[in-house]
Design a protein around this motif. Sequence first.
Motif, PDB file in Angstrom:
ATOM      1  N   MET A  62      30.282  55.154  73.505  1.00 26.00           N
ATOM      2  CA  MET A  62      29.476  54.183  74.236  1.00 26.00           C
ATOM      3  C   MET A  62      30.371  53.059  74.735  1.00 26.00           C
ATOM      4  O   MET A  62      31.401  52.770  74.137  1.00 26.00           O
ATOM      5  CB  MET A  62      28.368  53.649  73.347  1.00 26.00           C
ATOM      6  N   ASP A  63      29.960  52.425  75.792  1.00 29.93           N
ATOM      7  CA  ASP A  63      30.682  51.331  76.427  1.00 29.93           C
ATOM      8  C   ASP A  63      30.997  50.223  75.400  1.00 29.93           C
ATOM      9  O   ASP A  63      30.087  49.692  74.770  1.00 29.93           O
ATOM     10  CB  ASP A  63      29.808  50.794  77.566  1.00 29.93           C
ATOM     11  N   PRO A  64      32.268  49.863  75.245  1.00 21.23           N
ATOM     12  CA  PRO A  64      32.639  48.848  74.249  1.00 21.23           C
ATOM     13  C   PRO A  64      32.007  47.479  74.495  1.00 21.23           C
ATOM     14  O   PRO A  64      31.685  46.769  73.544  1.00 21.23           O
ATOM     15  CB  PRO A  64      34.170  48.758  74.367  1.00 21.23           C
ATOM     16  N   VAL A  96      28.190  43.255  72.658  1.00 20.46           N
ATOM     17  CA  VAL A  96      27.038  42.380  72.888  1.00 20.46           C
ATOM     18  C   VAL A  96      25.889  42.769  71.954  1.00 20.46           C
ATOM     19  O   VAL A  96      25.231  41.900  71.372  1.00 20.46           O
ATOM     20  CB  VAL A  96      26.606  42.399  74.369  1.00 20.46           C
ATOM     21  N   ALA A  97      25.655  44.063  71.776  1.00 23.92           N
ATOM     22  CA  ALA A  97      24.590  44.520  70.882  1.00 23.92           C
ATOM     23  C   ALA A  97      24.828  44.018  69.462  1.00 23.92           C
ATOM     24  O   ALA A  97      23.896  43.559  68.785  1.00 23.92           O
ATOM     25  CB  ALA A  97      24.500  46.042  70.905  1.00 23.92           C
ATOM     26  N   ALA A 119      19.849  52.423  72.672  1.00 19.68           N
ATOM     27  CA  ALA A 119      21.006  53.187  72.188  1.00 19.68           C
ATOM     28  C   ALA A 119      22.131  52.250  71.749  1.00 19.68           C
ATOM     29  O   ALA A 119      22.762  52.488  70.712  1.00 19.68           O
ATOM     30  CB  ALA A 119      21.502  54.143  73.263  1.00 19.68           C
ATOM     31  N   ALA A 120      22.382  51.197  72.516  1.00 19.51           N
ATOM     32  CA  ALA A 120      23.435  50.250  72.147  1.00 19.51           C
ATOM     33  C   ALA A 120      23.102  49.560  70.830  1.00 19.51           C
ATOM     34  O   ALA A 120      23.961  49.426  69.952  1.00 19.51           O
ATOM     35  CB  ALA A 120      23.640  49.216  73.257  1.00 19.51           C
ATOM     36  N   LEU A 121      21.858  49.143  70.672  1.00 12.98           N
ATOM     37  CA  LEU A 121      21.454  48.468  69.436  1.00 12.98           C
ATOM     38  C   LEU A 121      21.538  49.403  68.237  1.00 12.98           C
ATOM     39  O   LEU A 121      22.038  49.018  67.174  1.00 12.98           O
ATOM     40  CB  LEU A 121      20.036  47.904  69.576  1.00 12.98           C
TER      41      LEU A 121
END
Length: 172
Positions: free
Chosen positions: A1-3, A8-9, A36-38
Amino acid sequence: MDPELLAVAERVLDANRIAGRMLVVAESCTGGLVSAALTEIAGASDVFDRGFVTYSNEAKLDAIGVNQDILETFGAVSIAVAWAMAQGALKHSVADTAVAITGIAGPGGGTAKKPVGTVVFARAIRGGDPDRVTADVRHFGDLGRSEIRRQAALVALELLMPEPDTAATAGP
């Protein structure tokens, strides 16, 4: 996933954990990217209640109770619909803070009034005045579908940060 999304998450989860706040998201054009990020961060379940991916208008109606008249009058990509999505997400969760995202990620679907890259956000706080819902329209431009979705997810995550007075007054 995008760093950057992950960083931020993690910051959002930490700040809301300290503030004692639970979160919910209602996503359309981001298709679950914020959720998904969280949930990529271990321990997110003590802060993140749930995420609704309400990509279709039918899903907005069924899952979070957006009114058909609002959708027909203003269109799915509108402040009115984002506001209703945020309110509906709160109503159908135990969260304290809701963020809703709806927009046009492209490559098609844009119009002169709502071009590709138009994304609408709303944030609602449980127990707050319904008029206190924060809504914002962003025009990212035609950056490509993936980048529009990524930029929208970053904005949504920032909207999930607790308000300064909430974090300052939260108890242990």
